[in-house]
Design a protein around this motif. Structure first.
Motif, mmCIF file in Angstrom:
data_model
loop_
_atom_site.group_PDB
_atom_site.id
_atom_site.type_symbol
_atom_site.label_atom_id
_atom_site.label_comp_id
_atom_site.label_asym_id
_atom_site.label_seq_id
_atom_site.Cartn_x
_atom_site.Cartn_y
_atom_site.Cartn_z
ATOM 1 N N UNK A 21 -20.981 1.954 -31.468
ATOM 2 C CA UNK A 21 -22.087 1.032 -31.705
ATOM 3 C C UNK A 21 -22.226 0.766 -33.200
ATOM 4 N N UNK A 22 -22.706 -0.414 -33.511
ATOM 5 C CA UNK A 22 -22.932 -0.782 -34.906
ATOM 6 C C UNK A 22 -24.346 -0.389 -35.304
ATOM 7 N N UNK A 23 -24.479 0.014 -36.555
ATOM 8 C CA UNK A 23 -25.779 0.443 -37.069
ATOM 9 C C UNK A 23 -25.888 0.069 -38.542
ATOM 10 N N UNK A 24 -27.085 0.194 -39.069
ATOM 11 C CA UNK A 24 -27.368 -0.083 -40.473
ATOM 12 C C UNK A 24 -27.957 1.168 -41.094
ATOM 13 N N UNK A 25 -27.492 1.508 -42.274
ATOM 14 C CA UNK A 25 -28.052 2.671 -42.973
ATOM 15 C C UNK A 25 -29.431 2.286 -43.516
ATOM 16 N N UNK A 26 -30.432 3.077 -43.150
ATOM 17 C CA UNK A 26 -31.790 2.858 -43.636
ATOM 18 C C UNK A 26 -32.024 3.710 -44.875
ATOM 19 N N UNK A 27 -31.595 4.961 -44.806
ATOM 20 C CA UNK A 27 -31.747 5.872 -45.934
ATOM 21 C C UNK A 27 -30.622 6.890 -45.908
ATOM 22 N N UNK A 72 -32.564 4.790 -33.242
ATOM 23 C CA UNK A 72 -32.744 5.404 -34.563
ATOM 24 C C UNK A 72 -32.138 6.786 -34.489
ATOM 25 N N UNK A 73 -31.398 7.174 -35.516
ATOM 26 C CA UNK A 73 -30.703 8.454 -35.433
ATOM 27 C C UNK A 73 -30.345 8.958 -36.824
ATOM 28 N N UNK A 74 -30.341 10.269 -36.985
ATOM 29 C CA UNK A 74 -29.787 10.890 -38.186
ATOM 30 C C UNK A 74 -28.339 11.243 -37.882
ATOM 31 N N UNK A 75 -27.404 10.759 -38.705
ATOM 32 C CA UNK A 75 -25.982 10.920 -38.414
ATOM 33 C C UNK A 75 -25.271 11.519 -39.620
ATOM 34 N N UNK A 76 -24.393 12.480 -39.340
ATOM 35 C CA UNK A 76 -23.535 13.078 -40.360
ATOM 36 C C UNK A 76 -22.598 12.003 -40.916
ATOM 37 N N UNK A 90 -35.010 -5.786 -43.921
ATOM 38 C CA UNK A 90 -35.817 -4.724 -44.528
ATOM 39 C C UNK A 90 -36.344 -3.792 -43.444
ATOM 40 N N UNK A 91 -35.748 -2.595 -43.370
ATOM 41 C CA UNK A 91 -36.147 -1.620 -42.354
ATOM 42 C C UNK A 91 -36.831 -0.393 -42.942
ATOM 43 N N UNK A 92 -36.914 -0.329 -44.263
ATOM 44 C CA UNK A 92 -37.462 0.864 -44.922
ATOM 45 C C UNK A 92 -38.890 1.189 -44.465
ATOM 46 N N UNK A 93 -39.730 0.163 -44.351
ATOM 47 C CA UNK A 93 -41.116 0.422 -43.971
ATOM 48 C C UNK A 93 -41.275 0.693 -42.480
ATOM 49 N N UNK A 94 -40.312 0.238 -41.662
ATOM 50 C CA UNK A 94 -40.403 0.446 -40.210
ATOM 51 C C UNK A 94 -39.910 1.829 -39.798
ATOM 52 N N UNK A 95 -38.881 2.335 -40.507
ATOM 53 C CA UNK A 95 -38.267 3.612 -40.132
ATOM 54 C C UNK A 95 -38.349 4.583 -41.294
ATOM 55 N N UNK A 96 -38.883 5.760 -41.021
ATOM 56 C CA UNK A 96 -38.927 6.831 -42.013
ATOM 57 C C UNK A 96 -38.375 8.092 -41.359
ATOM 58 N N UNK A 97 -37.902 9.054 -42.139
ATOM 59 C CA UNK A 97 -37.357 10.281 -41.537
ATOM 60 C C UNK A 97 -38.364 11.044 -40.685
ATOM 61 N N UNK A 98 -39.655 10.960 -41.029
ATOM 62 C CA UNK A 98 -40.649 11.700 -40.237
ATOM 63 C C UNK A 98 -40.991 11.003 -38.911
ATOM 64 N N UNK A 99 -40.500 9.778 -38.698
ATOM 65 C CA UNK A 99 -40.764 9.117 -37.408
ATOM 66 C C UNK A 99 -39.906 9.716 -36.296
#
Length: 135
Positions: A21-27, A72-76, A90-99
């Motif tokens: 799947x394709x994804x975008x790096x948020x942080x 949404x996922x944390x990926x190595x 702009x996804x920074x305000x929509x997705x944060x690590x604590x979500x």
């Protein structure tokens, strides 16, 4: 070492449930965190791609075919493959690590991402990102 895994870079997930799947790096977390002591990043991607829309489709059918499902996922870093493409959403305000801590926050963030991806798809930009990867 040059840091090229920056936010808004399009990547392909290689391992796990969303492989291919394709994804975008948020942080990105180059040095890792206490929980994950390795380089990883927070990605937002497409788990269900939009279908092909043709001219003779009705407005209702076009709307149904244009739907996107997001994740949404944390990926190595080892489990993603960077591409040459960037996505200026702009996804920074929509997705944060604590979500990712609670299910409710994750669901609401995924819905927000879904809305932004669908809006971007309807503009016709970044067509490669919204097409299914053939392999």
């Amino acid at each position: 070492m040059v840091k090229f895994l920056k936010p808004n870079k399009a990547v392909i997930v290689l391992q796990g449930r969303y492989a291919g799947r394709k994804a975008v790096i948020v942080r990105s977390f180059d040095d890792g965190t206490r929980d994950r002591p390795y380089g990883h990043c927070l990605v937002a991607g497409i788990s269900k791609y939009p279908k092909k829309v043709i001219r003779k489709d009705s407005a209702k059918k076009t709307a149904k075919k244009s739907k996107v499902k997001a994740f949404i996922k944390l990926v190595n870093y080892n489990h993603i493959m960077p591409t040459r493409y960037t996505l200026d959403v702009d996804l920074k305000d929509a997705v944060t690590p604590d979500c990712l801590q609670s299910h409710d926050k994750k669901v609401t963030a995924a819905k927000e991402i879904k809305a932004r991806f669908e809006e971007r798809f309807k503009t016709g930009k970044n067509r490669w990102f919204f097409s299914k990867l053939r392999f």
